[in-house]
Design an enzyme around this catalytic site. Structure first.
Site, PDB file in Angstrom:
ATOM      1  N   LEU A  94       0.878  -1.165   0.000  1.00  0.00           N
ATOM      2  CA  LEU A  94       0.000   0.000   0.000  1.00  0.00           C
ATOM      3  C   LEU A  94       0.912   1.210   0.000  1.00  0.00           C
ATOM      4  O   LEU A  94       1.806   1.311   0.841  1.00  0.00           O
ATOM      5  CB  LEU A  94      -0.912   0.007   1.232  1.00  0.00           C
ATOM      6  CG  LEU A  94      -1.975   1.100   1.258  1.00  0.00           C
ATOM      7  CD1 LEU A  94      -3.232   0.610   1.974  1.00  0.00           C
ATOM      8  CD2 LEU A  94      -1.488   2.377   1.896  1.00  0.00           C
ATOM      9  N   VAL A  96       1.174   5.650  -1.136  1.00  0.00           N
ATOM     10  CA  VAL A  96       0.536   6.894  -1.548  1.00  0.00           C
ATOM     11  C   VAL A  96       1.611   7.811  -2.123  1.00  0.00           C
ATOM     12  O   VAL A  96       2.661   8.010  -1.498  1.00  0.00           O
ATOM     13  CB  VAL A  96      -0.184   7.579  -0.357  1.00  0.00           C
ATOM     14  CG1 VAL A  96      -0.754   8.934  -0.760  1.00  0.00           C
ATOM     15  CG2 VAL A  96      -1.270   6.670   0.198  1.00  0.00           C
ATOM     16  N   GLY A 102      -0.954  12.756   3.364  1.00  0.00           N
ATOM     17  CA  GLY A 102      -1.604  13.670   4.288  1.00  0.00           C
ATOM     18  C   GLY A 102      -3.016  14.052   3.880  1.00  0.00           C
ATOM     19  O   GLY A 102      -3.651  14.879   4.538  1.00  0.00           O
ATOM     20  N   GLY A 106      -4.456   6.984   1.900  1.00  0.00           N
ATOM     21  CA  GLY A 106      -4.190   5.665   2.482  1.00  0.00           C
ATOM     22  C   GLY A 106      -5.415   5.105   3.186  1.00  0.00           C
ATOM     23  O   GLY A 106      -5.734   3.914   3.062  1.00  0.00           O
ATOM     24  N   ASP A 130       1.718  -6.811   6.600  1.00  0.00           N
ATOM     25  CA  ASP A 130       3.051  -6.884   7.194  1.00  0.00           C
ATOM     26  C   ASP A 130       3.635  -5.488   7.064  1.00  0.00           C
ATOM     27  O   ASP A 130       4.130  -5.108   5.998  1.00  0.00           O
ATOM     28  CB  ASP A 130       3.929  -7.914   6.467  1.00  0.00           C
ATOM     29  CG  ASP A 130       3.458  -9.334   6.695  1.00  0.00           C
ATOM     30  OD1 ASP A 130       3.129  -9.665   7.848  1.00  0.00           O
ATOM     31  OD2 ASP A 130       3.412 -10.107   5.729  1.00  0.00           O
ATOM     32  N   TYR A 140      -1.503   1.549  10.421  1.00  0.00           N
ATOM     33  CA  TYR A 140      -2.473   0.449  10.416  1.00  0.00           C
ATOM     34  C   TYR A 140      -3.201   0.340  11.764  1.00  0.00           C
ATOM     35  O   TYR A 140      -4.403   0.097  11.802  1.00  0.00           O
ATOM     36  CB  TYR A 140      -1.802  -0.870  10.046  1.00  0.00           C
ATOM     37  CG  TYR A 140      -1.435  -0.937   8.581  1.00  0.00           C
ATOM     38  CD1 TYR A 140      -2.418  -0.940   7.595  1.00  0.00           C
ATOM     39  CD2 TYR A 140      -0.110  -0.979   8.171  1.00  0.00           C
ATOM     40  CE1 TYR A 140      -2.099  -0.995   6.256  1.00  0.00           C
ATOM     41  CE2 TYR A 140       0.218  -1.038   6.825  1.00  0.00           C
ATOM     42  CZ  TYR A 140      -0.776  -1.040   5.871  1.00  0.00           C
ATOM     43  OH  TYR A 140      -0.458  -1.086   4.542  1.00  0.00           O
TER      44      TYR A 140
END
Length: 167
Positions: A94, A96, A102, A106, A130, A140
């Protein structure tokens, strides 16, 4: 500023070379390997494209995985069947683009991944990740992911629990 994003499977219409998230491995993956993984059915890649300027604002990958039930917290496993492993979906990557960091891109990608898992034909108990480092792990955790007790940078989010947030 309001973003006009569309999230769709990776296709050939976007300039992947223009994507830069600040992590060379993640940039390289999108530019050089993502299409191959999709063709080989190793993972699916989804991009959030900014419709106003036709740029990739972010991307994530999904792949089938599993979670050993023994690695989950005991308070959670009390309510689960006693299968040795449970079906899961791995968010393998993942990222951005720095121009969009900001701006909650995400977070939007995580919600999209969750909804795709919930709507998919095969059952999925959890999303797993992970995290690359402590900063990623904090991102996360902020989104409800819980670390596995034996691997603090590997985390999970129960799909059923997350969907309750949308009710």
């Amino acid at each position: 500023m309001s973003l006009d994003l569309i999230i769709e499977p990776l296709g050939g219409s976007y300039d992947r070379k223009a994507f830069s998230c600040g992590v060379l491995a993640l940039d390289h993956y999108l530019r050089e390997q993502a299409s191959q993984d999709v063709k080989r059915r190793v993972s699916n890649c989804f991009v959030a494209a900014d419709r106003d300027v036709d740029l990739i604002a972010g991307y994530y990958t999904l792949a089938a995985s599993s979670v050993p039930i023994a690695s989950l917290p005991q308070d959670l496993t009390k309510r689960l069947p006693r299968y040795p492993v449970l079906p899961a979906i791995l968010i393998g990557r993942l990222a951005v683009d720095t121009r969009y960091q900001g701006q909650r891109v995400g977070s939007i990608l995580i919600v999209d991944a969750l909804l795709r898992c919930a709507q998919g034909a095969p059952a999925c108990f959890a999303l797993i990740v992970d995290a690359k480092d402590d900063k990623a792990a904090a991102f996360y955790r902020k989104h409800g992911f819980t670390p596995f007790h034996d691997r603090p940078l590997s985390m999970f989010l129960s799909v059923a629990t997350a969907l309750k947030l949308f009710d």
